[in-house]
Design a protein around this motif. Structure first.
Motif, mmCIF file in Angstrom:
data_model
loop_
_atom_site.group_PDB
_atom_site.id
_atom_site.type_symbol
_atom_site.label_atom_id
_atom_site.label_comp_id
_atom_site.label_asym_id
_atom_site.label_seq_id
_atom_site.Cartn_x
_atom_site.Cartn_y
_atom_site.Cartn_z
ATOM 1 N N SER A 154 37.735 27.709 44.257
ATOM 2 C CA SER A 154 38.460 28.629 45.033
ATOM 3 C C SER A 154 39.683 28.964 43.982
ATOM 4 C CB SER A 154 39.097 27.760 46.232
ATOM 5 O OG SER A 154 37.985 27.697 47.213
ATOM 6 N N ARG A 155 40.202 27.807 43.113
ATOM 7 C CA ARG A 155 41.215 27.963 42.457
ATOM 8 C C ARG A 155 41.299 29.141 41.299
ATOM 9 N NH1 ARG A 155 42.713 23.379 39.068
ATOM 10 N NH2 ARG A 155 44.694 24.511 38.987
ATOM 11 N N LEU A 156 39.846 29.144 40.952
ATOM 12 C CA LEU A 156 39.459 30.179 39.970
ATOM 13 C C LEU A 156 39.447 31.566 40.510
ATOM 14 C CD1 LEU A 156 38.746 31.306 37.049
ATOM 15 C CD2 LEU A 156 36.398 30.659 37.798
ATOM 16 N N ILE A 157 38.906 31.623 41.650
ATOM 17 C CA ILE A 157 38.670 32.883 42.408
ATOM 18 C C ILE A 157 40.260 33.453 42.646
ATOM 19 C CG2 ILE A 157 38.084 33.855 44.590
ATOM 20 C CD1 ILE A 157 35.516 31.890 44.516
ATOM 21 N N ASN A 158 40.973 32.535 43.238
ATOM 22 C CA ASN A 158 42.467 32.952 43.696
ATOM 23 C C ASN A 158 43.265 33.241 42.372
ATOM 24 O OD1 ASN A 158 41.890 32.724 46.198
ATOM 25 N ND2 ASN A 158 42.350 30.658 46.517
ATOM 26 N N SER A 159 42.928 32.486 41.191
ATOM 27 C CA SER A 159 43.843 32.911 39.911
ATOM 28 C C SER A 159 43.731 34.557 39.778
ATOM 29 C CB SER A 159 43.279 32.373 38.827
ATOM 30 O OG SER A 159 41.977 32.844 38.395
ATOM 31 N N SER A 160 43.006 35.261 40.185
ATOM 32 C CA SER A 160 42.870 36.845 40.000
ATOM 33 C C SER A 160 42.691 37.678 41.237
ATOM 34 C CB SER A 160 41.709 37.234 38.984
ATOM 35 O OG SER A 160 41.335 38.500 38.857
ATOM 36 N N SER A 161 43.588 38.587 41.447
ATOM 37 C CA SER A 161 43.284 39.539 42.538
ATOM 38 C C SER A 161 42.027 40.261 42.358
ATOM 39 C CB SER A 161 44.326 40.606 42.685
ATOM 40 O OG SER A 161 44.427 41.422 41.362
ATOM 41 N N ALA A 162 41.493 40.682 41.209
ATOM 42 C CA ALA A 162 40.194 41.491 41.195
ATOM 43 C C ALA A 162 39.123 40.395 41.367
ATOM 44 C CB ALA A 162 39.815 41.835 39.743
ATOM 45 N N LEU A 163 39.014 39.106 41.073
ATOM 46 C CA LEU A 163 38.058 38.293 41.510
ATOM 47 C C LEU A 163 37.978 38.011 42.882
ATOM 48 C CD1 LEU A 163 38.167 35.221 38.695
ATOM 49 C CD2 LEU A 163 36.310 36.910 39.409
ATOM 50 N N LYS A 164 39.288 37.744 43.520
ATOM 51 C CA LYS A 164 39.403 37.629 45.064
ATOM 52 C C LYS A 164 39.033 38.665 45.845
ATOM 53 C CE LYS A 164 43.041 36.265 47.077
ATOM 54 N NZ LYS A 164 44.444 36.056 47.586
ATOM 55 N N LYS A 165 39.032 40.102 45.178
ATOM 56 C CA LYS A 165 38.251 41.190 46.372
ATOM 57 C C LYS A 165 36.959 41.271 45.928
ATOM 58 C CE LYS A 165 38.556 46.155 45.861
ATOM 59 N NZ LYS A 165 39.379 47.604 45.400
ATOM 60 N N LEU A 166 36.374 41.143 44.725
ATOM 61 C CA LEU A 166 35.068 40.976 44.439
ATOM 62 C C LEU A 166 34.313 39.902 45.234
ATOM 63 C CD1 LEU A 166 32.499 41.933 43.031
ATOM 64 C CD2 LEU A 166 32.916 40.203 41.082
ATOM 65 N N PHE A 167 35.027 38.774 45.152
ATOM 66 C CA PHE A 167 34.350 37.589 46.078
ATOM 67 C C PHE A 167 34.397 37.797 47.538
ATOM 68 C CE2 PHE A 167 34.570 33.470 48.033
ATOM 69 C CZ PHE A 167 33.584 32.917 47.876
ATOM 70 N N SER A 168 35.590 38.429 48.137
ATOM 71 C CA SER A 168 35.471 38.943 49.473
ATOM 72 C C SER A 168 34.262 39.835 49.868
ATOM 73 C CB SER A 168 36.801 39.590 49.866
ATOM 74 O OG SER A 168 37.665 38.720 49.567
ATOM 75 N N GLN A 169 33.792 40.650 49.015
ATOM 76 C CA GLN A 169 32.997 41.666 49.249
ATOM 77 C C GLN A 169 31.561 40.806 49.247
ATOM 78 O OE1 GLN A 169 33.205 44.461 46.020
ATOM 79 N NE2 GLN A 169 34.840 45.636 47.131
ATOM 80 N N ALA A 170 31.408 39.961 48.247
ATOM 81 C CA ALA A 170 30.122 39.033 48.339
ATOM 82 C C ALA A 170 30.245 38.193 49.854
ATOM 83 C CB ALA A 170 30.328 38.098 47.056
ATOM 84 N N VAL A 171 31.241 37.655 50.076
ATOM 85 C CA VAL A 171 31.165 36.799 51.468
ATOM 86 C C VAL A 171 30.667 37.570 52.402
ATOM 87 C CG1 VAL A 171 32.480 35.498 52.940
ATOM 88 C CG2 VAL A 171 32.778 35.217 50.462
#
Length: 428
Positions: A154-171
């Protein structure tokens, strides 16, 4: 008659635990078996994730009969379809499909024979409480479960807005790990980060212990480089890094800079304090000053700093810079060029003139060097040369106003006066 899968499953259940979902085996080589079917703890996480849809710990698995049933039907069922009844029993017990192996306690072949004998008495009893999935399931997974499946934190995902957006799509789409990985490698975040920087960020947010150790190792090594190139110690008494050292560590770990590049970068920030540099750069600084002085050459502070840092950084050598100094000195003192290029210092070649001037002007030899005008003229002026007579040099020196103030001059003049008086019969 062929032994069915249900018969093997029923027999194995009796063989392993007597049907007890809460059975726990003894410790063997750092692990133990859990549950009705005695699954080793090392296999629980992967097998429950694949056949139950959620990764469980051994203790969670022990308290979840449905998960146990799902795992045994998925794993043992796969063995049965691939290897048959005897091969499946051998795989479950020993991790290999040959039912005739003689190792183990009991040996593999005895375990298999026992399971097969008991399976022959199977009377159609229901095994596993009716939970009978025999292939992987695809339940809806939470954000944390998907992050684990993708190998992220979660810390890595939340470190980047681009990663957060991509991960939200994956979820939202319950993407598979393969699809997420493909989308990640296609993302702007991935394309704009070097492999070194991605590794740095991943380690920082998913493995803090390793990251901290890497940082400490780099802190010590780079601080040593800073001392070498004359920047000085960048770690305070509490073990904390200066801003400059932190930036250098980041450049090394995140950007992949080599030691040579780090030394060059640090060297450009080295300072000269009251005519002094420190570390290896300081040693080079002193050596270059000595060589230049002994050969009658002067350079700017920036020249000395640039070459000293270059030597400490490995971009140059003392020998190369010394050759440069000697080449310029040879051009200045042309009549002594061969000796200077061969390694003799111009100061040593000028020793007879220095000694003579010191005696005549009554000043210490240590105060006379190649920059003194008479010495310079003797070595580099119109009359310079190895055959420039010492008596002629001394006559030049006697024309110096300083000579008239010396005891040598007074005694010389008194000697002349006595001789004149004697010549006129006025002295005895």
């Amino acid at each position: 008659m062929a032994i069915t899968f249900e018969a093997i499953l029923w027999s194995l259940t009796q063989q392993e635990s007597g049907g007890n979902y809460h059975a726990v085996g003894p410790w063997v080589s750092g692990d133990r078996a859990y549950g009705r079917y005695q699954v080793m703890g090392a296999n629980v996480g992967a097998w429950t994730a694949r056949y139950y849809g959620r990764r469980l710990t051994p203790q969670q698995y022990l308290n979840n009969p449905a998960a146990q049933d799902a795992v045994v039907r998925g794993v043992l069922g796969g063995y049965y379809r691939k290897y048959g009844a005897r091969g499946a029993a051998a795989m479950w017990y020993s991790g290999q499909s040959n039912p005739n192996k003689t190792y183990g306690n009991p040996p593999v072949y005895k375990y298999v024979n026992s399971v097969m004998t008991r399976a022959g008495g199977y009377a159609g009893q229901k095994v596993g409480g009716g939970y009978t999935p025999s292939s992987p399931v695809t339940p809806t997974l939470s954000r944390s479960e998907l992050a684990e499946r993708y190998g992220l934190s979660s810390r890595l995902i939340n470190s980047s807005s681009a990663l957060k957006k991509l991960f939200s799509q994956a979820v939202a789409g319950q993407w598979s790990a393969a699809r997420f990985q493909a989308s990640l490698k296609n993302s702007k975040w991935w394309r704009t980060q070097s492999s070194t920087l991605r590794k740095y960020l991943t380690t920082k947010y998913t493995d803090p212990a390793t990251f901290n150790q890497n940082w400490k190792n780099a802190q010590y090594k780079i601080n040593q480089l800073a001392v070498q190139v004359g920047v000085g110690n960048l770690i305070n008494r509490r073990g904390q890094s200066s801003a400059l050292l932190k930036e250098a560590i980041y450049n090394s770990l995140a950007l992949g800079w080599s030691d040579a590049r780090i030394k060059d970068w640090l060297g450009s920030r080295a300072k000269v304090n009251d005519g002094i540099m420190w570390g290896e750069a300081g040693e080079a600084w002193d050596k270059l000053h000595e060589i230049a002085y002994l050969n009658g050459m002067k350079y700017s502070t920036d020249w000395y700093k640039r070459n000293a840092v270059g030597i400490a950084s490995g971009k140059g050598t003392i020998e190369t810079v010394e050759d440069h100094i000697r080449s310029q000195a040879a051009a200045r003192f042309k009549n002594f060029a061969n000796q200077i290029k061969a390694g003799q210092n111009a100061m040593d070649l000028a020793a007879p003139y220095i000694k003579s001037l010191s005696t005549l002007l009554e000043i210490p030899e240590t105060d006379v060097d190649l920059f003194e005008k008479h010495i310079y003229n003797a070595m580099a002026g119109d009359h310079a040369g190895q055959n420039f007579p010492l008596w002629q040099f001394e006559n030049y020196v006697r024309n110096d106003p300083r000579w008239k103030k010396t005891n040598n001059a007074r005694e010389s003049m008194m000697t002349v006066a006595r001789q004149v008086a004697k010549d006129f019969g006025m002295a005895y």
